[in-house]
Write a protein that holds these residues in place. Structure first.
Motif, PDB file in Angstrom:
ATOM      1  N   THR A 327       0.847  -1.191   0.000  1.00  0.00           N
ATOM      2  CA  THR A 327       0.000   0.000   0.000  1.00  0.00           C
ATOM      3  C   THR A 327       0.879   1.236   0.000  1.00  0.00           C
ATOM      4  N   CYS A 328       0.740   2.079  -1.007  1.00  0.00           N
ATOM      5  CA  CYS A 328       1.455   3.348  -1.032  1.00  0.00           C
ATOM      6  C   CYS A 328       0.782   4.327  -0.075  1.00  0.00           C
ATOM      7  N   LEU A 329       1.584   5.157   0.593  1.00  0.00           N
ATOM      8  CA  LEU A 329       1.003   6.131   1.521  1.00  0.00           C
ATOM      9  C   LEU A 329       0.111   7.113   0.786  1.00  0.00           C
ATOM     10  N   ARG A 330       0.535   7.507  -0.389  1.00  0.00           N
ATOM     11  CA  ARG A 330      -0.291   8.413  -1.193  1.00  0.00           C
ATOM     12  C   ARG A 330      -1.328   7.610  -1.963  1.00  0.00           C
ATOM     13  N   THR A 331      -2.532   8.164  -2.035  1.00  0.00           N
ATOM     14  CA  THR A 331      -3.583   7.527  -2.832  1.00  0.00           C
ATOM     15  C   THR A 331      -3.596   8.039  -4.265  1.00  0.00           C
ATOM     16  N   THR A 332      -2.798   9.067  -4.534  1.00  0.00           N
ATOM     17  CA  THR A 332      -2.598   9.571  -5.888  1.00  0.00           C
ATOM     18  C   THR A 332      -1.100   9.679  -6.150  1.00  0.00           C
ATOM     19  N   ALA A 333      -0.742   9.866  -7.409  1.00  0.00           N
ATOM     20  CA  ALA A 333       0.675   9.869  -7.787  1.00  0.00           C
ATOM     21  C   ALA A 333       1.431  10.981  -7.061  1.00  0.00           C
ATOM     22  N   PRO A 334       2.661  10.725  -6.669  1.00  0.00           N
ATOM     23  CA  PRO A 334       3.454  11.725  -5.948  1.00  0.00           C
ATOM     24  C   PRO A 334       3.859  12.883  -6.858  1.00  0.00           C
ATOM     25  N   TYR A 335       4.146  14.029  -6.241  1.00  0.00           N
ATOM     26  CA  TYR A 335       4.576  15.216  -6.973  1.00  0.00           C
ATOM     27  C   TYR A 335       6.087  15.375  -7.002  1.00  0.00           C
ATOM     28  N   ALA A 336       6.805  14.506  -6.305  1.00  0.00           N
ATOM     29  CA  ALA A 336       8.265  14.575  -6.298  1.00  0.00           C
ATOM     30  C   ALA A 336       8.813  13.154  -6.232  1.00  0.00           C
ATOM     31  N   GLY A 337      10.085  13.018  -5.892  1.00  0.00           N
ATOM     32  CA  GLY A 337      10.764  11.742  -6.064  1.00  0.00           C
ATOM     33  C   GLY A 337      10.680  10.767  -4.914  1.00  0.00           C
ATOM     34  N   LEU A 338       9.996  11.113  -3.818  1.00  0.00           N
ATOM     35  CA  LEU A 338       9.886  10.209  -2.677  1.00  0.00           C
ATOM     36  C   LEU A 338       8.613   9.376  -2.801  1.00  0.00           C
ATOM     37  N   VAL A 339       8.781   8.059  -2.800  1.00  0.00           N
ATOM     38  CA  VAL A 339       7.650   7.148  -2.891  1.00  0.00           C
ATOM     39  C   VAL A 339       7.688   6.244  -1.666  1.00  0.00           C
ATOM     40  N   SER A 340       6.781   6.486  -0.719  1.00  0.00           N
ATOM     41  CA  SER A 340       6.747   5.719   0.526  1.00  0.00           C
ATOM     42  C   SER A 340       5.600   4.718   0.478  1.00  0.00           C
ATOM     43  N   PHE A 341       5.867   3.518   0.988  1.00  0.00           N
ATOM     44  CA  PHE A 341       4.854   2.462   0.925  1.00  0.00           C
ATOM     45  C   PHE A 341       4.975   1.541   2.130  1.00  0.00           C
ATOM     46  N   GLN A 342       3.928   0.761   2.357  1.00  0.00           N
ATOM     47  CA  GLN A 342       3.882  -0.179   3.471  1.00  0.00           C
ATOM     48  C   GLN A 342       3.540  -1.575   2.967  1.00  0.00           C
ATOM     49  N   LEU A 343       4.039  -2.569   3.686  1.00  0.00           N
ATOM     50  CA  LEU A 343       3.668  -3.953   3.444  1.00  0.00           C
ATOM     51  C   LEU A 343       2.580  -4.350   4.436  1.00  0.00           C
ATOM     52  N   ASP A 344       1.660  -5.153   3.986  1.00  0.00           N
ATOM     53  CA  ASP A 344       0.642  -5.656   4.915  1.00  0.00           C
ATOM     54  C   ASP A 344       1.294  -6.407   6.066  1.00  0.00           C
ATOM     55  N   SER A 345       2.413  -7.072   5.805  1.00  0.00           N
ATOM     56  CA  SER A 345       3.120  -7.850   6.826  1.00  0.00           C
ATOM     57  C   SER A 345       3.888  -6.977   7.806  1.00  0.00           C
ATOM     58  N   LYS A 346       4.120  -5.684   7.407  1.00  0.00           N
ATOM     59  CA  LYS A 346       4.928  -4.739   8.208  1.00  0.00           C
ATOM     60  C   LYS A 346       6.385  -5.196   8.358  1.00  0.00           C
ATOM     61  N   ALA A 347       6.828  -6.112   7.536  1.00  0.00           N
ATOM     62  CA  ALA A 347       8.213  -6.596   7.605  1.00  0.00           C
ATOM     63  C   ALA A 347       9.127  -5.658   6.820  1.00  0.00           C
ATOM     64  N   HIS A 348       9.131  -4.393   7.183  1.00  0.00           N
ATOM     65  CA  HIS A 348       9.822  -3.390   6.393  1.00  0.00           C
ATOM     66  C   HIS A 348      11.334  -3.520   6.476  1.00  0.00           C
ATOM     67  N   ARG A 349      11.839  -3.749   7.675  1.00  0.00           N
ATOM     68  CA  ARG A 349      13.287  -3.879   7.817  1.00  0.00           C
ATOM     69  C   ARG A 349      13.789  -5.134   7.094  1.00  0.00           C
ATOM     70  N   GLN A 350      13.050  -6.199   7.198  1.00  0.00           N
ATOM     71  CA  GLN A 350      13.434  -7.418   6.483  1.00  0.00           C
ATOM     72  C   GLN A 350      13.455  -7.185   4.978  1.00  0.00           C
ATOM     73  N   LEU A 351      12.479  -6.437   4.491  1.00  0.00           N
ATOM     74  CA  LEU A 351      12.432  -6.151   3.061  1.00  0.00           C
ATOM     75  C   LEU A 351      13.664  -5.367   2.624  1.00  0.00           C
ATOM     76  N   VAL A 352      14.027  -4.339   3.366  1.00  0.00           N
ATOM     77  CA  VAL A 352      15.194  -3.528   3.003  1.00  0.00           C
ATOM     78  C   VAL A 352      16.458  -4.380   2.994  1.00  0.00           C
ATOM     79  N   GLN A 353      16.598  -5.257   3.986  1.00  0.00           N
ATOM     80  CA  GLN A 353      17.761  -6.143   4.022  1.00  0.00           C
ATOM     81  C   GLN A 353      17.760  -7.113   2.840  1.00  0.00           C
ATOM     82  N   PHE A 354      16.585  -7.638   2.518  1.00  0.00           N
ATOM     83  CA  PHE A 354      16.452  -8.546   1.379  1.00  0.00           C
ATOM     84  C   PHE A 354      16.831  -7.837   0.081  1.00  0.00           C
TER      85      PHE A 354
END
Length: 397
Positions: A327-354
Motif C-alpha cells: 500500500t502506497c502512503l499516497r492515494t494519488t501519484a506523488p509530486y516529487a521523487g519520494l515514494v513511501s509504501f507499506q507492506l501488509d506484513s509490516k516486515a519493512h526492515r526485512q524487506l530492506v535487508q532482502f
C-alpha cells in the motif's frame, strides 16, 4: 512518457560516470546522492591545489576566497536569489541550527513544528524549550497527505505568541510537497506583535524542485549538496531572506563571520550571509559541489529534470499500488521523487535487508512505519522493474 532534455547528454553516459550506480539499483537519494567521477576529480584537484600553493599562504587565501565566492554564486543561481543571502554550511542540520538558535527567544514564546519534521529538528526544539521556556507544539500536516488543506491546518495552529514555524518543503517521510509559498504567506500575514519567522528544512527539495526563493519568501531555507544535488557530504547552505537578517544573531562565532579593525580586533558582523560562517572548512569540497550542479545542467533544465522525476516516481507509485500486499502512503501519484509504501506484513526492515542483498538500495522510515524509495531523473525504468519484481518475490520470515 519521458521528458526530452534540451541537451544531448544521454542518461547512460551520465550514469557511466557514477561508480555507485554500476551494477546497483539505487533509491536512496534522499539520504545521500552518489557522486560522479568528475565530482570526485574536482575535489581531488582542489586538495592538490591547496597543498601545492601552501597550504597556508596569501595565494591559498586568495584561492579560497574565489572558491567560496564562486560556490555561493552557483548556489544562488539555482535558488534565484542574491549571492549575499547565502551562508555556506556543512549540511541542513547546521543551517537549521543557525536559524533556531539565532532567534532572541523569550519565556512564553511559541515554536510551531509540523508533525513530519526530522528528529534532529525535534531535538533542537526540545532543547530550546528547556533553556528558554519556549512552548513547542506540532501542527498535524501528516493527515493532509491525501485530503485536507495544509495552509488552513497551519493557520489554525498559529498564535499571538508564535515566533517561528518550522516546515519541510518536501516531507521527508511521506514525500508530500507542501504549498510553501501559501504557507509562508499565512504566517507572515498573521496579526502578531512580532513577525512570525518561517524556517524551511529543504533537505528533500533542493535538487528536485524548480525553486525561486525570492517569490517563496521563506525567512530561512536550509539545504545540503550531498542529497539530490549528488555533491560531496560536508557542503550545504542557508538562505536568509534580507528582511529577516536583522532578526537573526550569530550563535557559533569565528573569524569568517566578523569584521575587524586595522589591529585585528573584532568590530562587528559581516553585512550579509557570511556572518553565520565560522572558521576553517574543507574548502576543496566546494569545487565538487559546483561540478555536481554543472553536471545536472548538462542533461536538461531544472524544470525538465523535475518533470522526469515526476514521470518516473508516478510509474513506480502505480506499479507498487498494483502489487498484492503493498500500500502506497499516497492515494494519488506523488509530486516529487519520494515514494513511501507499506507492506501488509509490516516486515519493512526485512524487506530492506532482502533488497540490499540483491544490490537494491532503499530505506525504512519509523514514523509512519514504512519503506521509502527515492527516484531521481536519471533512474532507469529497468531499475523500477528490478525493484518491483524483487518486492513481489519477497517473503517475510
Amino acid at each position: 512518457m519521458t521528458t526530452t532534455p534540451t541537451t544531448q547528454r544521454p542518461i547512460a553516459e551520465y550514469r557511466s560516470q557514477v561508480p555507485a550506480l554500476q551494477a546497483k539499483a539505487y533509491f536512496n537519494y534522499g539520504g545521500q546522492g552518489p557522486m560522479a567521477q568528475s565530482v570526485l576529480e574536482a575535489i581531488q584537484r582542489s586538495f592538490q591545489q591547496v597543498q601545492q600553493l601552501g597550504p597556508f599562504s596569501g595565494e591559498v587565501n586568495d584561492w579560497i576566497n574565489r572558491e567560496t565566492d564562486q560556490t555561493r554564486q552557483a548556489i544562488a543561481q539555482e535558488l534565484h536569489v542574491d549571492a549575499a543571502t547565502i551562508t555556506l554550511t556543512e549540511n541542513v542540520s547546521i543551517g537549521c541550527n543557525i536559524a533556531l538558535w539565532g532567534m532572541d527567544w523569550r519565556i512564553g514564546d511559541h515554536l510551531l513544528l509540523s508533525d513530519c519534521e526530522h528528529p534532529g529538528i525535534i531535538a533542537t526544539a526540545q532543547e530550546i524549550a528547556r533553556r528558554f521556556g519556549v512552548e513547542v507544539t506540532t501542527c498535524p500536516l501528516m493527515k493532509t497527505l491525501n485530503a485536507g488543506d495544509p495552509v488552513a491546518v497551519l493557520a489554525q495552529h498559529l498564535r499571538p505568541e508564535t515566533r517561528m514555524v518550522v516546515l519541510s518543503h518536501i516531507l521527508w517521510n511521506t514525500g508530500q510537497v507542501l504549498p510553501l509559498t501559501e504557507m509562508v504567506a499565512a504566517c507572515h500575514s498573521y496579526s502578531n506583535s512580532v513577525p512570525i519567522r518561517v524556517l524551511v528544512d529543504a533537505a528533500q527539495s533542493v535538487g528536485v524542485l524548480p525553486l525561486n526563493l525570492t517569490t517563496v519568501k521563506a525567512d530561512f531555507y536550509a539545504f545540503t549538496g550531498h542529497k539530490w544535488w549528488c555533491g560531496p557530504e560536508g557542503v550545504g547552505g542557508l538562505y536568509v531572506r534580507p528582511g529577516a537578517l536583522a532578526s537573526l544573531h550569530p550563535t557559533f562565532i569565528g573569524w569568517r563571520g566578523i569584521t575587524t579593525d586595522t589591529k585585528g580586533k573584532p568590530t562587528g558582523w559581516k553585512p550579509d550571509g557570511r556572518r553565520f560562517e565560522i572558521a576553517t572548512s574543507a574548502n576543496p569540497l566546494l569545487a565538487g559541489l559546483r561540478a555536481a550542479i554543472a553536471l545536472h545542467h548538462e542533461w536538461g533544465t531544472t524544470q525538465e529534470r523535475y518533470q522526469q522525476i515526476q514521470t518516473l516516481s508516478r510509474q513506480l507509485w502505480q506499479r507498487l499500488s498494483e502489487l498484492p500486499g503493498v500500500t502506497c502512503l499516497r492515494t494519488t501519484a506523488p509530486y516529487a521523487g519520494l515514494v513511501s509504501f507499506q507492506l501488509d506484513s509490516k516486515a519493512h526492515r526485512q524487506l530492506v535487508q532482502f533488497l540490499e542483498s540483491r544490490q537494491i538500495y532503499l530505506r525504512t522510515i519509523a514514523d509512519p512505519d514504512c519503506v521509502r524509495a527515492c527516484v531521481h531523473y536519471f533512474t532507469l525504468e529497468s531499475e523500477l522493474d528490478q525493484l518491483v519484481q524483487a518486492i513481489a518475490e519477497f517473503k517475510p520470515a
